[in-house]
Write a protein that holds these residues in place. Structure first.
Motif, PDB file in Angstrom:
ATOM      1  N   ALA A  30     -20.602  37.541  22.520  1.00  0.00           N
ATOM      2  CA  ALA A  30     -19.243  36.978  22.562  1.00  0.00           C
ATOM      3  C   ALA A  30     -18.266  38.014  23.119  1.00  0.00           C
ATOM      4  O   ALA A  30     -18.645  39.149  23.436  1.00  0.00           O
ATOM      5  CB  ALA A  30     -18.824  36.545  21.165  1.00  0.00           C
ATOM      6  N   ASP A  31     -17.015  37.624  23.200  1.00  0.00           N
ATOM      7  CA  ASP A  31     -15.981  38.497  23.749  1.00  0.00           C
ATOM      8  C   ASP A  31     -15.721  39.730  22.894  1.00  0.00           C
ATOM      9  O   ASP A  31     -15.099  40.682  23.344  1.00  0.00           O
ATOM     10  CB  ASP A  31     -14.681  37.726  23.971  1.00  0.00           C
ATOM     11  CG  ASP A  31     -14.181  37.036  22.706  1.00  0.00           C
ATOM     12  OD1 ASP A  31     -14.786  37.208  21.624  1.00  0.00           O
ATOM     13  OD2 ASP A  31     -13.176  36.306  22.807  1.00  0.00           O
ATOM     14  N   ASP A  32     -16.230  39.755  21.656  1.00  0.00           N
ATOM     15  CA  ASP A  32     -16.079  40.941  20.811  1.00  0.00           C
ATOM     16  C   ASP A  32     -17.247  41.913  20.978  1.00  0.00           C
ATOM     17  O   ASP A  32     -17.330  42.925  20.293  1.00  0.00           O
ATOM     18  CB  ASP A  32     -15.909  40.551  19.340  1.00  0.00           C
ATOM     19  CG  ASP A  32     -17.125  39.839  18.757  1.00  0.00           C
ATOM     20  OD1 ASP A  32     -18.094  39.564  19.505  1.00  0.00           O
ATOM     21  OD2 ASP A  32     -17.113  39.545  17.547  1.00  0.00           O
ATOM     22  N   GLY A  33     -18.180  41.589  21.877  1.00  0.00           N
ATOM     23  CA  GLY A  33     -19.320  42.459  22.151  1.00  0.00           C
ATOM     24  C   GLY A  33     -20.481  42.313  21.188  1.00  0.00           C
ATOM     25  O   GLY A  33     -21.485  42.992  21.326  1.00  0.00           O
ATOM     26  N   ARG A  34     -20.379  41.408  20.232  1.00  0.00           N
ATOM     27  CA  ARG A  34     -21.453  41.210  19.246  1.00  0.00           C
ATOM     28  C   ARG A  34     -22.351  40.047  19.664  1.00  0.00           C
ATOM     29  O   ARG A  34     -21.917  39.103  20.304  1.00  0.00           O
ATOM     30  CB  ARG A  34     -20.858  40.950  17.870  1.00  0.00           C
ATOM     31  CG  ARG A  34     -20.158  42.164  17.290  1.00  0.00           C
ATOM     32  CD  ARG A  34     -19.663  41.851  15.884  1.00  0.00           C
ATOM     33  NE  ARG A  34     -19.057  43.012  15.286  1.00  0.00           N
ATOM     34  CZ  ARG A  34     -17.765  43.310  15.389  1.00  0.00           C
ATOM     35  NH1 ARG A  34     -16.950  42.545  16.077  1.00  0.00           N
ATOM     36  NH2 ARG A  34     -17.293  44.384  14.791  1.00  0.00           N
ATOM     37  N   LEU A  35     -23.587  40.136  19.212  1.00  0.00           N
ATOM     38  CA  LEU A  35     -24.564  39.095  19.492  1.00  0.00           C
ATOM     39  C   LEU A  35     -24.500  38.035  18.399  1.00  0.00           C
ATOM     40  O   LEU A  35     -24.513  38.351  17.209  1.00  0.00           O
ATOM     41  CB  LEU A  35     -25.972  39.706  19.543  1.00  0.00           C
ATOM     42  CG  LEU A  35     -27.132  38.782  19.874  1.00  0.00           C
ATOM     43  CD1 LEU A  35     -26.954  38.174  21.272  1.00  0.00           C
ATOM     44  CD2 LEU A  35     -28.446  39.546  19.791  1.00  0.00           C
ATOM     45  N   ASP A 104     -17.841  28.290  18.725  1.00  0.00           N
ATOM     46  CA  ASP A 104     -17.570  29.371  19.677  1.00  0.00           C
ATOM     47  C   ASP A 104     -16.499  30.334  19.185  1.00  0.00           C
ATOM     48  O   ASP A 104     -16.413  31.460  19.654  1.00  0.00           O
ATOM     49  CB  ASP A 104     -17.167  28.794  21.040  1.00  0.00           C
ATOM     50  CG  ASP A 104     -18.331  28.133  21.753  1.00  0.00           C
ATOM     51  OD1 ASP A 104     -19.498  28.432  21.413  1.00  0.00           O
ATOM     52  OD2 ASP A 104     -18.079  27.309  22.660  1.00  0.00           O
ATOM     53  N   SER A 105     -15.676  29.899  18.250  1.00  0.00           N
ATOM     54  CA  SER A 105     -14.593  30.755  17.747  1.00  0.00           C
ATOM     55  C   SER A 105     -15.041  31.680  16.604  1.00  0.00           C
ATOM     56  O   SER A 105     -14.312  32.579  16.225  1.00  0.00           O
ATOM     57  CB  SER A 105     -13.419  29.906  17.279  1.00  0.00           C
ATOM     58  OG  SER A 105     -13.741  29.230  16.079  1.00  0.00           O
ATOM     59  N   PHE A 106     -16.246  31.468  16.075  1.00  0.00           N
ATOM     60  CA  PHE A 106     -16.730  32.258  14.939  1.00  0.00           C
ATOM     61  C   PHE A 106     -16.914  33.716  15.338  1.00  0.00           C
ATOM     62  O   PHE A 106     -17.587  34.020  16.324  1.00  0.00           O
ATOM     63  CB  PHE A 106     -18.034  31.688  14.413  1.00  0.00           C
ATOM     64  CG  PHE A 106     -18.638  32.459  13.274  1.00  0.00           C
ATOM     65  CD1 PHE A 106     -18.042  32.455  12.022  1.00  0.00           C
ATOM     66  CD2 PHE A 106     -19.797  33.186  13.450  1.00  0.00           C
ATOM     67  CE1 PHE A 106     -18.599  33.154  10.960  1.00  0.00           C
ATOM     68  CE2 PHE A 106     -20.363  33.893  12.400  1.00  0.00           C
ATOM     69  CZ  PHE A 106     -19.747  33.886  11.153  1.00  0.00           C
ATOM     70  N   ARG A 107     -16.330  34.638  14.560  1.00  0.00           N
ATOM     71  CA  ARG A 107     -16.477  36.079  14.770  1.00  0.00           C
ATOM     72  C   ARG A 107     -16.634  36.769  13.428  1.00  0.00           C
ATOM     73  O   ARG A 107     -16.058  36.349  12.431  1.00  0.00           O
ATOM     74  CB  ARG A 107     -15.250  36.690  15.477  1.00  0.00           C
ATOM     75  CG  ARG A 107     -14.948  36.111  16.848  1.00  0.00           C
ATOM     76  CD  ARG A 107     -16.009  36.524  17.854  1.00  0.00           C
ATOM     77  NE  ARG A 107     -15.705  36.014  19.185  1.00  0.00           N
ATOM     78  CZ  ARG A 107     -16.098  34.850  19.658  1.00  0.00           C
ATOM     79  NH1 ARG A 107     -16.817  34.017  18.916  1.00  0.00           N
ATOM     80  NH2 ARG A 107     -15.796  34.468  20.879  1.00  0.00           N
TER      81      ARG A 107
END
Length: 113
Positions: A30-35, A104-107
């Motif tokens: 994702a956009d935060d760099g996490r898988l 898709d918004s889950f971080r």
């Protein structure tokens, strides 16, 4: 995950049968760099109308429910985090775009002390 879902939704009632299918699995950065891992499962529950009937023709099987389970998994702080959405299949068709936006918004966030 499928085994976990089936264990969670197992019924203790006589004459209940659950069927499940893994519909899709995927992973993405994702956009935060996490898988993150995404899993879609369908589970249907069937029950007999008279599970104690002696004659098989007196035990009519009917569908109780048909649900879609959407999961997103992420790891942070040495823990596994899960966002799980569940919705009846007939509602999923109408709400699919909104549900996918939520997925898709889950971080996950790193917690620092």
């Amino acid at each position: 995950m499928l085994k976990q879902y089936l264990t969670e939704f197992m019924s203790t009632r006589l004459g209940v049968r659950r069927e499940s299918n893994v519909l899709s699995t995927s992973s993405k950065v994702a956009d935060d760099g996490r898988l993150y891992y995404q899993i879609e499962v369908n589970i249907k529950s069937y029950a007999n109308n008279n599970e104690l009937a002696v004659m098989p023709e007196d035990r009519v099987v009917r569908k109780e429910w048909d649900r879609r389970y959407l999961s997103v998994l992420g790891v942070e702080n040495n823990r596994l985090y899960e966002l799980r959405l569940q919705v009846p299949e007939e509602v999923f068709r109408d709400a699919e775009n909104d549900l996918r936006q939520v997925m898709d918004s889950f971080r996950v966030n790193k917690i620092t002390a």
